[in-house]
Every structure is written in C-alpha cells, then in structure tokens.
Design a protein around this motif. Structure first.
Motif, PDB file in Angstrom:
ATOM      1  N   THR A 122       4.682  -2.153  -1.628  1.00 10.64           N
ATOM      2  CA  THR A 122       3.428  -1.694  -2.230  1.00 10.64           C
ATOM      3  C   THR A 122       3.334  -0.176  -2.217  1.00 10.64           C
ATOM      4  O   THR A 122       2.895   0.441  -3.197  1.00 10.64           O
ATOM      5  CB  THR A 122       2.226  -2.303  -1.499  1.00 10.64           C
ATOM      6  OG1 THR A 122       2.377  -3.718  -1.423  1.00 10.64           O
ATOM      7  CG2 THR A 122       0.935  -1.977  -2.219  1.00 10.64           C
ATOM      8  N   LEU A 123       3.742   0.437  -1.110  1.00 14.01           N
ATOM      9  CA  LEU A 123       3.734   1.897  -1.052  1.00 14.01           C
ATOM     10  C   LEU A 123       4.724   2.493  -2.051  1.00 14.01           C
ATOM     11  O   LEU A 123       4.453   3.535  -2.663  1.00 14.01           O
ATOM     12  CB  LEU A 123       4.067   2.362   0.364  1.00 14.01           C
ATOM     13  CG  LEU A 123       2.977   2.116   1.421  1.00 14.01           C
ATOM     14  CD1 LEU A 123       3.494   2.476   2.807  1.00 14.01           C
ATOM     15  CD2 LEU A 123       1.714   2.914   1.098  1.00 14.01           C
ATOM     16  N   LEU A 124       5.865   1.828  -2.221  1.00 16.33           N
ATOM     17  CA  LEU A 124       6.824   2.289  -3.220  1.00 16.33           C
ATOM     18  C   LEU A 124       6.247   2.177  -4.617  1.00 16.33           C
ATOM     19  O   LEU A 124       6.405   3.082  -5.450  1.00 16.33           O
ATOM     20  CB  LEU A 124       8.119   1.480  -3.115  1.00 16.33           C
ATOM     21  CG  LEU A 124       9.208   1.813  -4.146  1.00 16.33           C
ATOM     22  CD1 LEU A 124       9.653   3.265  -3.992  1.00 16.33           C
ATOM     23  CD2 LEU A 124      10.390   0.861  -3.994  1.00 16.33           C
ATOM     24  N   ALA A 125       5.541   1.074  -4.888  1.00 15.59           N
ATOM     25  CA  ALA A 125       4.911   0.902  -6.197  1.00 15.59           C
ATOM     26  C   ALA A 125       3.879   1.995  -6.450  1.00 15.59           C
ATOM     27  O   ALA A 125       3.783   2.537  -7.561  1.00 15.59           O
ATOM     28  CB  ALA A 125       4.254  -0.477  -6.281  1.00 15.59           C
ATOM     29  N   ALA A 126       3.095   2.336  -5.418  1.00 19.54           N
ATOM     30  CA  ALA A 126       2.105   3.404  -5.566  1.00 19.54           C
ATOM     31  C   ALA A 126       2.782   4.743  -5.841  1.00 19.54           C
ATOM     32  O   ALA A 126       2.318   5.532  -6.678  1.00 19.54           O
ATOM     33  CB  ALA A 126       1.251   3.500  -4.302  1.00 19.54           C
ATOM     34  N   ILE A 185      -2.795   0.972  -3.548  1.00 24.32           N
ATOM     35  CA  ILE A 185      -3.309   1.355  -2.227  1.00 24.32           C
ATOM     36  C   ILE A 185      -4.484   0.458  -1.838  1.00 24.32           C
ATOM     37  O   ILE A 185      -4.608   0.019  -0.684  1.00 24.32           O
ATOM     38  CB  ILE A 185      -3.748   2.830  -2.231  1.00 24.32           C
ATOM     39  CG1 ILE A 185      -2.536   3.754  -2.450  1.00 24.32           C
ATOM     40  CG2 ILE A 185      -4.458   3.187  -0.931  1.00 24.32           C
ATOM     41  CD1 ILE A 185      -1.514   3.705  -1.348  1.00 24.32           C
ATOM     42  N   GLY A 186      -5.361   0.163  -2.798  1.00 22.45           N
ATOM     43  CA  GLY A 186      -6.506  -0.693  -2.513  1.00 22.45           C
ATOM     44  C   GLY A 186      -6.088  -2.104  -2.131  1.00 22.45           C
ATOM     45  O   GLY A 186      -6.631  -2.689  -1.180  1.00 22.45           O
ATOM     46  N   VAL A 187      -5.127  -2.659  -2.844  1.00 16.31           N
ATOM     47  CA  VAL A 187      -4.643  -4.004  -2.525  1.00 16.31           C
ATOM     48  C   VAL A 187      -4.017  -4.023  -1.131  1.00 16.31           C
ATOM     49  O   VAL A 187      -4.266  -4.940  -0.327  1.00 16.31           O
ATOM     50  CB  VAL A 187      -3.634  -4.477  -3.581  1.00 16.31           C
ATOM     51  CG1 VAL A 187      -2.921  -5.753  -3.121  1.00 16.31           C
ATOM     52  CG2 VAL A 187      -4.334  -4.724  -4.911  1.00 16.31           C
ATOM     53  N   PHE A 192      -3.085   2.694   8.854  1.00 16.84           N
ATOM     54  CA  PHE A 192      -2.994   2.637   7.387  1.00 16.84           C
ATOM     55  C   PHE A 192      -3.379   3.973   6.756  1.00 16.84           C
ATOM     56  O   PHE A 192      -2.720   4.441   5.824  1.00 16.84           O
ATOM     57  CB  PHE A 192      -3.905   1.528   6.862  1.00 16.84           C
ATOM     58  CG  PHE A 192      -3.921   1.434   5.366  1.00 16.84           C
ATOM     59  CD1 PHE A 192      -2.808   0.986   4.678  1.00 16.84           C
ATOM     60  CD2 PHE A 192      -5.044   1.800   4.648  1.00 16.84           C
ATOM     61  CE1 PHE A 192      -2.815   0.907   3.290  1.00 16.84           C
ATOM     62  CE2 PHE A 192      -5.058   1.720   3.267  1.00 16.84           C
ATOM     63  CZ  PHE A 192      -3.940   1.267   2.588  1.00 16.84           C
ATOM     64  N   GLY A 193      -4.444   4.589   7.260  1.00 17.21           N
ATOM     65  CA  GLY A 193      -4.864   5.870   6.704  1.00 17.21           C
ATOM     66  C   GLY A 193      -3.821   6.948   6.896  1.00 17.21           C
ATOM     67  O   GLY A 193      -3.552   7.737   5.978  1.00 17.21           O
ATOM     68  N   ALA A 194      -3.195   6.998   8.082  1.00 17.87           N
ATOM     69  CA  ALA A 194      -2.187   8.023   8.353  1.00 17.87           C
ATOM     70  C   ALA A 194      -0.965   7.848   7.460  1.00 17.87           C
ATOM     71  O   ALA A 194      -0.433   8.823   6.896  1.00 17.87           O
ATOM     72  CB  ALA A 194      -1.778   7.973   9.825  1.00 17.87           C
ATOM     73  N   VAL A 195      -0.503   6.596   7.309  1.00 15.55           N
ATOM     74  CA  VAL A 195       0.672   6.348   6.464  1.00 15.55           C
ATOM     75  C   VAL A 195       0.353   6.640   5.004  1.00 15.55           C
ATOM     76  O   VAL A 195       1.153   7.250   4.282  1.00 15.55           O
ATOM     77  CB  VAL A 195       1.157   4.900   6.638  1.00 15.55           C
ATOM     78  CG1 VAL A 195       2.279   4.586   5.650  1.00 15.55           C
ATOM     79  CG2 VAL A 195       1.653   4.667   8.062  1.00 15.55           C
ATOM     80  N   THR A 196      -0.812   6.213   4.547  1.00 17.80           N
ATOM     81  CA  THR A 196      -1.198   6.458   3.155  1.00 17.80           C
ATOM     82  C   THR A 196      -1.286   7.947   2.863  1.00 17.80           C
ATOM     83  O   THR A 196      -0.802   8.427   1.823  1.00 17.80           O
ATOM     84  CB  THR A 196      -2.546   5.792   2.852  1.00 17.80           C
ATOM     85  OG1 THR A 196      -2.442   4.389   3.079  1.00 17.80           O
ATOM     86  CG2 THR A 196      -2.963   6.037   1.414  1.00 17.80           C
ATOM     87  N   LEU A 197      -1.892   8.702   3.778  1.00 18.17           N
ATOM     88  CA  LEU A 197      -2.004  10.138   3.577  1.00 18.17           C
ATOM     89  C   LEU A 197      -0.626  10.798   3.550  1.00 18.17           C
ATOM     90  O   LEU A 197      -0.372  11.707   2.744  1.00 18.17           O
ATOM     91  CB  LEU A 197      -2.865  10.758   4.681  1.00 18.17           C
ATOM     92  CG  LEU A 197      -3.159  12.259   4.550  1.00 18.17           C
ATOM     93  CD1 LEU A 197      -3.908  12.548   3.256  1.00 18.17           C
ATOM     94  CD2 LEU A 197      -3.972  12.749   5.743  1.00 18.17           C
ATOM     95  N   ALA A 198       0.273  10.337   4.418  1.00 16.10           N
ATOM     96  CA  ALA A 198       1.621  10.909   4.453  1.00 16.10           C
ATOM     97  C   ALA A 198       2.383  10.613   3.165  1.00 16.10           C
ATOM     98  O   ALA A 198       3.018  11.500   2.582  1.00 16.10           O
ATOM     99  CB  ALA A 198       2.382  10.367   5.665  1.00 16.10           C
ATOM    100  N   VAL A 199       2.323   9.360   2.697  1.00 20.05           N
ATOM    101  CA  VAL A 199       3.071   8.969   1.492  1.00 20.05           C
ATOM    102  C   VAL A 199       2.507   9.654   0.252  1.00 20.05           C
ATOM    103  O   VAL A 199       3.247  10.231  -0.549  1.00 20.05           O
ATOM    104  CB  VAL A 199       3.047   7.440   1.330  1.00 20.05           C
ATOM    105  CG1 VAL A 199       3.636   7.030  -0.022  1.00 20.05           C
ATOM    106  CG2 VAL A 199       3.833   6.772   2.456  1.00 20.05           C
ATOM    107  N   THR A 200       1.199   9.597   0.077  1.00 18.47           N
ATOM    108  CA  THR A 200       0.600  10.216  -1.104  1.00 18.47           C
ATOM    109  C   THR A 200       0.629  11.738  -1.012  1.00 18.47           C
ATOM    110  O   THR A 200       0.635  12.422  -2.043  1.00 18.47           O
ATOM    111  CB  THR A 200      -0.846   9.737  -1.288  1.00 18.47           C
ATOM    112  OG1 THR A 200      -1.615  10.041  -0.110  1.00 18.47           O
ATOM    113  CG2 THR A 200      -0.888   8.245  -1.524  1.00 18.47           C
ATOM    114  N   GLY A 201       0.661  12.262   0.223  1.00 17.84           N
ATOM    115  CA  GLY A 201       0.758  13.708   0.396  1.00 17.84           C
ATOM    116  C   GLY A 201       2.085  14.258  -0.082  1.00 17.84           C
ATOM    117  O   GLY A 201       2.202  15.460  -0.373  1.00 17.84           O
ATOM    118  N   VAL A 202       3.087  13.397  -0.169  1.00 15.07           N
ATOM    119  CA  VAL A 202       4.381  13.783  -0.748  1.00 15.07           C
ATOM    120  C   VAL A 202       4.423  13.446  -2.237  1.00 15.07           C
ATOM    121  O   VAL A 202       4.901  14.232  -3.063  1.00 15.07           O
ATOM    122  CB  VAL A 202       5.542  13.079  -0.009  1.00 15.07           C
ATOM    123  CG1 VAL A 202       6.873  13.341  -0.710  1.00 15.07           C
ATOM    124  CG2 VAL A 202       5.608  13.551   1.439  1.00 15.07           C
TER     125      VAL A 202
END
Length: 289
Positions: free
Chosen positions: A55-59, A106-108, A144-154
């Motif tokens: 899912t993170l890869l898809a985002a 990300i929402g899913v 979840f918030g930390a990983v999401t911020l790290a992935v989208t921050g890149v």
C-alpha cells in the motif's frame, strides 16, 4: 478475497500479533508493559504484513507517477490551453497532484492498521497484553504516522523534482525558492500524514474495514462533491471546513478566496484527526474487543 487468501492473511496477521505480544511482555522477570514495548509491538505488526508495504508503494507510485503524467500532459497541451487555465497554472501544484490518489491509499492503510486485527481476532491478544488499551491505539497511530511522514516526505519532493524536470521542456518549471513553493512541497506530506491519522481514528470507531474505508472515502471524496452543489452562500460556509479542503489549503499555492489560510486549515484537519482518535480511544476503553 477467497477463503484461501483470507486464511493466509489471517495466519500472517496472527503470527505478527504473536510476536508483537511477546515484544510487549517478553517474560515475567523483565518488568511489565511499558510505552516503548507497546510501540515496539505495533511496529512488529506493521512491518510484518506485506499489505503494509504494498500500500505504501502504491501511494508512492501514485504520488510520483501520476504527478509526472499530469506534468507531461500539461507540456503536451500547453499551446492549446485557454488563457484562464494558463493564468491559474501552478507548477508546484501540478507536479504534486498525485496526492489525490496517494491520500486514498494512505487512508485505506490507516483504517487497516486498526480493523485488520479485529478481522482476524488478533485484537484480543493485543488487549490482553495491554489491559489499559488506550496505549495500543496511541502506539498504532504513532507508528503509522511516523512511517507515513517518512515515506511521503521522500515521495513528495521526488514528485516535485521529477515534475519540474518535465515542465522545464516548456520553460514552465519553478524552484523551491519561489514564494510559497517550499510550503506546498513540505505541506503535502503533512497533509497525507494527517489524513492517515484521521483514518486510524475512523477505523478505531467503526472497527470494520469496509465501513471504515467507506467512511474515509466519504469524508475525502463524497462530502466535498456534495458541498460543491450547494447554493453559493451555503457552499462558502461549509466546503472550506470539510477535512479534505481544510487540509488541502496547506498544499495549494493559489487558493480560492473562500478557502481557509494554509496553516489554520491544516490545524482544522489535525483537529478532525485528534477528535476521531480521542473518540476511538474512549470507545476502546469501554466496549468489548
């Protein structure tokens, strides 16, 4: 999902949950439950599931790929664009339009972080290991918030740079030093992270994957569309205060006159996320697993 696939998913989730419970309380001689151990257990569960990384890869692909595609289409059609569209054109916003798709992934995933354990029954083991319950939800949201911020921050700066390289073919690109651009590039990961935390809160309230996903999509997609068809005097007093439009004020360089200011709009989205998490924590304390 087939019965076989469901069994495999349940088995994977159960294995991760078992390892996570052992991480919370390794043995009786090494102390009780601590906040660090709860966070560690949630990290084990989060990283152990293939669906998390898919899912993170898809985002990420949506963020970078769709943004580059939009920029390429813009360059290809620039000579035929009407004058009003040229005047409203934002190079930074064009390269980051992939966030419209990324927010859905990300929402899913935010919903699944909570509801996945309810679907497999692993939540009972988790809550048995952490009787106070609320730290479980806070740990899920924090991981979840930390990983999401790290992935989208890149992903967001990468999407911006790739998009600007495409737009440079028509000399349409911009740079981070341009007014407001840095705020848009850095604000998009913040927006996506807040959306994810809102989804975690919704998942904790609904406890159903289908219901949680439907609720998140309704908040992000359906409500704004419905608000847009309202009479103008109503629309201007409702639309800017919905979760999506409020948070997107931070990601928009040239906003509509009725839109909220960037940081107040983002603060309102954070308020929605905090309210959903608080309500979810309250229900988690008082209802059965």
């Amino acid at each position: 999902m087939s019965a076989t696939a469901s069994a495999v998913a349940a088995g994977a989730s159960g294995t991760a949950a078992g390892a996570a419970v052992r991480a919370v309380v390794p043995d009786t001689g090494r102390g009780g439950v601590t906040a660090l151990r709860v966070v560690h257990s949630e990290w084990i569960k989060f990283r152990s599931l293939r669906s998390t990384w898919c899912t993170l890869l898809a985002a990420t692909v949506a963020m970078i790929g769709f943004g580059a595609l939009i920029c390429w289409v813009t360059v290809d059609h620039w000579a035929r664009l009407p004058q009003d569209e040229r005047l409203a054109f934002s190079p930074a916003g064009q390269s980051l339009k992939g966030f419209y798709l990324a927010q859905l992934a990300i929402g899913v995933l935010g919903v699944l972080v909570v509801t996945g354990e309810y679907a497999t029954g692993a939540i009972r083991s988790t809550l048995a290991a952490v009787p106070r319950r609320v730290p479980v939800l806070l740990a899920k949201a924090g991981v979840f918030g930390a990983v999401t911020l790290a992935v989208t921050g890149v992903a967001c700066p990468a999407a911006f740079l790739l998009g600007q390289s495409v737009l440079a073919g028509q000399h349409l690109g911009t740079g981070l030093a341009a007014p407001g651009v840095l705020r848009v590039v850095l604000g998009t990961p913040l927006y996506l992270t807040a959306v994810g935390l809102l989804a975690v809160g919704v998942g904790s309230l609904v406890r159903s994957t289908a219901g949680g996903v439907a609720t998140v999509l309704g908040l992000l997609l359906v409500l704004p569309v419905l608000a847009q068809v309202l009479p103008g005097s109503w629309r201007d007093h409702i639309f800017p205060y919905l979760p999506g439009p409020a948070g997107q004020a931070l990601t928009t360089l040239h906003a509509q006159p009725s839109a909220l200011a960037p940081w107040p709009g983002f603060a309102l989205l954070c308020g929605y996320a905090a309210a959903a998490l608080a309500a979810g924590a309250l229900l988690l304390r008082h209802r059965d697993a």
